[in-house]
Write an enzyme that holds these catalytic residues in place. Structure first.
Site, PDB file in Angstrom:
ATOM      1  N   GLU A 162      -6.362 -11.613  -3.257  1.00  0.00           N
ATOM      2  CA  GLU A 162      -6.295 -12.256  -2.376  1.00  0.00           C
ATOM      3  C   GLU A 162      -7.284 -13.102  -2.181  1.00  0.00           C
ATOM      4  O   GLU A 162      -7.458 -14.241  -1.149  1.00  0.00           O
ATOM      5  CB  GLU A 162      -5.964 -11.320  -0.910  1.00  0.00           C
ATOM      6  CG  GLU A 162      -4.905 -10.888  -1.093  1.00  0.00           C
ATOM      7  CD  GLU A 162      -4.422  -9.869   0.558  1.00  0.00           C
ATOM      8  OE1 GLU A 162      -5.526  -9.369   1.080  1.00  0.00           O
ATOM      9  OE2 GLU A 162      -3.280  -9.645  -0.184  1.00  0.00           O
ATOM     10  N   LYS A 206     -10.946  -9.872  -5.504  1.00  0.00           N
ATOM     11  CA  LYS A 206     -11.039  -8.919  -4.874  1.00  0.00           C
ATOM     12  C   LYS A 206     -10.414  -7.559  -5.398  1.00  0.00           C
ATOM     13  O   LYS A 206     -11.480  -6.791  -4.609  1.00  0.00           O
ATOM     14  CB  LYS A 206      -9.716  -8.733  -3.404  1.00  0.00           C
ATOM     15  CG  LYS A 206     -10.427  -7.949  -2.340  1.00  0.00           C
ATOM     16  CD  LYS A 206      -8.832  -9.079  -1.329  1.00  0.00           C
ATOM     17  CE  LYS A 206      -8.752  -8.119   0.316  1.00  0.00           C
ATOM     18  NZ  LYS A 206      -7.433  -9.198   1.019  1.00  0.00           N
ATOM     19  N   GLN A 207      -9.865  -7.573  -6.027  1.00  0.00           N
ATOM     20  CA  GLN A 207      -9.445  -6.286  -6.375  1.00  0.00           C
ATOM     21  C   GLN A 207      -9.142  -6.379  -8.565  1.00  0.00           C
ATOM     22  O   GLN A 207      -8.031  -8.146  -8.374  1.00  0.00           O
ATOM     23  CB  GLN A 207      -8.290  -5.221  -5.886  1.00  0.00           C
ATOM     24  CG  GLN A 207      -6.755  -6.337  -5.714  1.00  0.00           C
ATOM     25  CD  GLN A 207      -5.966  -5.445  -4.702  1.00  0.00           C
ATOM     26  OE1 GLN A 207      -5.728  -4.292  -5.038  1.00  0.00           O
ATOM     27  NE2 GLN A 207      -5.446  -6.183  -3.982  1.00  0.00           N
ATOM     28  N   ASP A 239       0.405  -0.753  -0.031  1.00  0.00           N
ATOM     29  CA  ASP A 239       0.130  -0.250   0.276  1.00  0.00           C
ATOM     30  C   ASP A 239       0.887   1.205   0.093  1.00  0.00           C
ATOM     31  O   ASP A 239       0.427   2.599  -0.641  1.00  0.00           O
ATOM     32  CB  ASP A 239      -0.847   0.359   1.179  1.00  0.00           C
ATOM     33  CG  ASP A 239      -1.383  -1.032   1.385  1.00  0.00           C
ATOM     34  OD1 ASP A 239      -1.079  -2.415   0.991  1.00  0.00           O
ATOM     35  OD2 ASP A 239      -2.583  -0.741   2.243  1.00  0.00           O
TER      36      ASP A 239
END
Lengths: 703, 703
Positions: B456, B567-568, B315
């Site tokens: 994930e 999830k992304q 991040d």
């Protein structure tokens, strides 16, 4: 320091407070545990809560803070009077600035008035100036770093300060009220420092050389387990208003303690060391015994430390209970009621495991649900976990509880309790055992497989002798008890037959299990601890000396599973509990076989006291005395190096049993009782009392 | 309340303090986190420490305690000025006893003087009598129930009170000093309540209707990370003696904030909501940005909550760093230095996994060691555990850090830093990637198997496109960078070749991996997220609406592994980072394929901002704006229902990227930069600045 904190614990059966110093030191592990106040919190299982601290009292000599970690400590003495629970410390101290004084701190938790706590400080200054006292209630406590309470309210009424906190998950409210007053000395000023969650009373007095100043801190405590939550504060304040002053409180407390010792003391002459150790162990049982509460048991570490989180094990029923059953049966009944109250939880556990009846939790706290941790961090590598299996498969506890209920009844003749509660405990655990038994068609026998016996160095074993035989005993006793109940209280018998579904078919199956459960005694007489034990790698304890770790630490978990070294003498415990079912020579060969394989020094602290009894029986007085010492002195001298976690409460109970059933050879049967004089060398006299069916019996043996 | 505490966090890059109220409420989750102060404790991994609380200020109106949970709240308003970090609350309150007053609380952590904290309380009473203030420093704080500090010392000097605490394991000392003074009003009395670990200054003043009373609480804080432990208290006291008074401090703070915003603001006209949200996100990055410390990174929740324990993930490098690289490169350099300092820890991790080079921890705290929990309790059943694999196999972070170092250098031209540190990060991560590659002889290719990609929801996958392609990029960049270094700084190149053992054979192997690593692009152009992804059960997000849980919660961990819900958008993130390597139509087909499979609402908070940029590129302005809102408003409106755990700091950075690289279409190449006007409907103007190779650039777009 943590060891001393444990052994200087005071208490009154309502709460216990560890023996930290009033003035506090970095790293000290103070704790006040109140029976039944449990909480869960972030990442930890349910544990007994470290309640707000009522001890803090700091003293300033002309502005210099008293503390034995600086200045000069000219003399120091600390005494715990096990006769009346009074803890005293006398220190002659000189401050870095040269101010000298004699300090005496006294404290006790009243046995006469269990909500009342007393702390007194005498100071004789050798200088002129001021003495300042700061007496607090501290709501900011934690269990080894985990906080379980939060501040709710506090206040001041007529010079009394109170503090009200609540547990985070279980929402139990605890209020303390405190009165601080000097009884001698000229008071210069006084203030209440109403800091939140840490109210403090500051008192400044004039110091004159040789003039004693005495300050009293009286504290009263209630929880919402005692009174409704909305009355906790008012009850606490009211009680403090009516509480006895120091002198009277000391007197009443001493009377209550005299009562407690009256029937429970064991007098040993000729061996002061043994006398002191035995009384110390009984003191530890007295301060934790729930005299007025049938919703609690006694944890493995009593209320004297953080070890095992206040959870109760079979330690309570098999090791501690006999002391109470024989000397204070009302306390024993309270402890058994705790189990009775949790029958539903035990039924739920049995059901969750695909069984019937009642399966008690291996570790039990406030609800009776299983609270054994399933995984714990590996001490060698915090990022790895170790699976703890005892909560899953150490099933013998259900028979142990049944045994204790039955034993209580036999010794007390308390038919009322037995009919109302005890019988149900025995029947429903029997139901569990019948359903848990596995039929081995090939060998035409019932088995209990994948269990852990009392010796926890071996897990996932089959046909553990202790477990199988106690299961058989439980089933047989259930059948006998049902017959008795049908005769004595047929209505209650009917009720239980219906409630527990005790059909003739079910009772016939019980009989079948009793007859065919695998409990072999081979021709040698050596009962194999579990199937295959004798084929494990032999271990001779003597060859491993000197060591200061357990054989499990030495060999590792898997290595221990492969060796004969045992944590405690599983088979000998069985022989002890069911003594009348085994011939003397069976006891002898098993003692000779298992004693050299037992890790008595760093294995289980439960074993030595019981093993000492068997050693007495088989005529090994020196071994018996050594084993007795391991039990009796375990905490006093921190023999196992973990007394910092709390008292080994089972060992306290086993110490009493070693004296009474070992050295005095007491045997109680349906027809009466006998003793056998096996006094250790040096003991000139042993005297104790016990209750048999409500009547006081006196035993006195001399060398 | 916990959500508001998070979004009203104040800070200055040295510390942050959550927006709890001065007077405190049961269940509030106050916290002051100081960068770099980590600790481990009972049963928990290393976490950022909740330091002593400097906020407590309680007020009594004629003895009645001010609190908005009783009495009458006639009006209430709370304002956070993101322009200068001033948090203000105005309450008109009437006590149960009928005493009414207007309260204004103001607080800020000075950006000009990062050790100085200010709190001011104005009260205009409407009654006559007394007002009592109690201002404390509270050392009794915990991280969701876990205590990390203990009391060391406290005292008073010339009316200033100080408190000195220490972390339990890491032994970091933190001292606070506090001065409390009224600037108007007639003071009746004043006392210091020196209660241990919670010193309190009590000030009583006369209350007269309409007469404003102002009380200032000035606090200074230092830790042993700033000065030697033995100087922490004296430095703190000295600093407080010289600290600016309120008015001057407000002014200096405002100036510092003006500097911070000068180059970093994004001005949006025509959409006040978006303007507010964007500035809120940038504010959150400003208050946590380590301006003066190159030993810390920024955690996933910044310093605004307990979530992820203050640990840093990718991040920091991929989502937050670009904002700093482009607007405040010295801060970006500090963040990269944090990684450089932990190269040894990364090498140890690689070695422990049988690899070479540097493998960075997935979660990183004070030492750079892996601090990802390995097991966490199952929320559905605390007695069960869930294995967390990210710390073992989410390996892409090593390439992400290399990417960030390279990007920082490209954008800033900071050759000095690159030669000294950046190049080593890139070379040593490349070494890791080469050693981690597995040769598949059958298919004649290199693979990265058993990994977790950015998405994930799918673990233990093989040949994750993001991971494989970023590994290839890392290796190629390392070879390029080594050529560059040989030309620019041959001595340093030699040094690194020796230190890292970059033999010709090794470099040839890197070349081999670059050429043969498995990074397929099929004819359809849809890059498969990992081998076998396209064969998973299809999922259409729209069919799952409405929902308020993630698709992983919906399908379970195993169910999610079997489905295409992600999830992304893993692949889109790859295309975003390596944009110049992919043709526009590849971007388009992948957007169209992955967007409908992405859990944008309750999946990862990292995704929406980046996906918004790709949506802009492929001409989907409405989708882009919705995704932008998901990122920009995530915390303000608690869209994900977990802002109580802290700010989604990656989303703050992604919000800035969405504005700059999405709506403004900024592209920076070796030769210059271009923009593309993709303003959302309603936006009339967008203006921002950025630094390119040290030169300030201005962008202004109008509708």
């Amino acid at each position: 320091m943590h060891h001393q904190e444990t052994i200087f614990t005071i208490g009154n059966g309502y709460l216990c407070t560890r023996g930290t110093f009033e003035e506090g030191y970095p790293g000290d592990r103070g704790a006040t545990f109140i029976h039944g106040v449990f909480d869960a919190a972030r990442n930890v299982n349910t544990e007994i809560v470290n309640e707000p601290d009522w001890l803090p009292l700091t003293v300033y000599l002309n502005g210099e803070r008293f503390g034995i970690n600086h200045g000069v400590v000219a003399s120091y003495r600390r005494t715990l009077s096990v006769r009346d629970g009074l803890l005293t410390r006398t220190v002659v101290w000189q401050s870095p600035g040269g101010h000298r004084a004699t300090f005496t701190f006294e404290r006790f938790a009243s046995l006469a008035d269990p909500h009342a706590l007393y702390l007194r400080c005498h100071i004789v200054p050798e200088f002129s100036g001021t003495l300042e006292f700061r007496a607090s209630l501290n709501g900011h406590t934690d269990n080894l770093g985990v906080v379980h309470t939060y501040w709710v309210d506090q206040g001041e009424r007529d010079g009394v300060v109170y503090l009200d906190n609540r547990t985070r998950e279980t929402k139990i409210e605890t209020a303390y009220a405190m009165r601080v007053q000097t009884t001698t000395g000229h008071q210069l000023s006084r203030a209440v420092w109403a800091v939140e969650n840490k109210p403090c009373v500051m008192v400044r007095v004039q110091a004159r050389p040789g003039n004693e100043i005495v300050l009293d801190k009286q504290v009263v405590v209630y929880t919402s387990r005692d009174v409704p939550a909305e009355q906790v504060v008012s009850t606490t304040l009211e009680h403090l208003n009516n509480v006895a002053a120091w002198d009277q409180a000391v007197e009443k407390n001493a009377e209550a303690w005299e009562d407690a010792w009256e029937n429970s003391d064991a007098v040993i002459e000729g061996d002061d060391e043994a006398q002191r150790a035995v009384r110390f162990n009984l003191y530890q049982l007295h301060i934790v015994a729930p005299r007025r509460d049938d919703r609690v048991s006694i944890g493995a570490k009593a209320l004297s430390g953080f070890g095992y989180r206040g959870h109760a094990f079979w330690d309570a029923e098999i090791f501690m209970l006999p002391f109470f059953t024989h000397t204070a049966p009302a306390i024993a009944r309270n402890l058994l009621d705790y189990r009775y109250r949790h029958l539903e939880a035990a039924r739920a556990k049995a059901k969750a495991n695909g069984c019937e009846g009642a399966q008690f939790a291996w570790e039990s706290a406030d609800t009776g649900e299983e609270v054994t941790p399933t995984w714990i961090p590996d001490p060698a590598d915090r990022r790895r976990l170790i699976r703890i299996w005892t909560g899953d498969i150490e099933i013998h506890i259900s028979a142990d509880i049944a045994y204790a209920a039955h034993h209580y009844w036999r010794m007390t003749g308390d038919d009322t309790w037995y009919i109302e509660k005890g019988v149900e405990l025995i029947l429903d655990t029997a139901k569990f055992w019948a359903s848990r038994a596995e039929w081995d068609a090939e060998n035409q026998r019932y088995e209990y497989n994948d269990v852990i016996g009392p010796d926890e160095y071996h897990d996932h074993v089959n046909n553990n002798a202790y477990t199988n035989r106690m299961a058989q005993w439980n089933l047989q006793t259930a059948l006998d008890v049902l017959d008795w109940l049908n005769a004595e209280a047929p209505a209650r018998a009917n009720e239980l037959v219906n409630e527990l579904d005790l059909t003739p078919a079910r009772l016939a199956q019980w009989q079948d299990v009793i007859q065919k459960v695998y409990v072999p005694i081979p021709p040698s007489g050596v009962i194999e601890q579990f199937e295959g034990y004798c084929n494990l790698k032999p271990v001779y304890m003597a060859a491993l000396e000197p060591r200061d770790i357990s054989t499990q630490q030495l060999f590792g978990i898997e290595g221990s599973n492969q060796r004969q070294a045992i944590k405690q003498p599983d088979v000998l415990m069985l022989l002890y509990l069911l003594r009348e079912h085994y011939a003397d020579d069976i006891v002898r060969v098993n003692y000779d076989f298992y004693a050299p394989r037992t890790d008595s020094t760093y294995g289980s602290s439960l074993g030595p006291g019981i093993q000492a009894i068997i050693a007495c029986e088989v005529g090994k007085p020196d071994e018996a005395y050594k084993l007795f010492q391991l039990a009796a002195e375990s905490d006093l001298y921190d023999l196992r190096r973990n007394a910092s976690d709390g008292i080994h409460a089972a060992s306290c109970g086993a110490t009493w049993q070693a004296v009474v059933f070992g050295f005095a050879g007491l045997r109680i049967t349906e027809t009466g009782w006998t003793v056998a004089n096996r006094l250790p060398s040096g003991w000139t006299r042993l005297a104790f009392k016990f209750l048999h069916r409500g009547k006081l019996q006196r035993v006195e043996l001399t060398a």
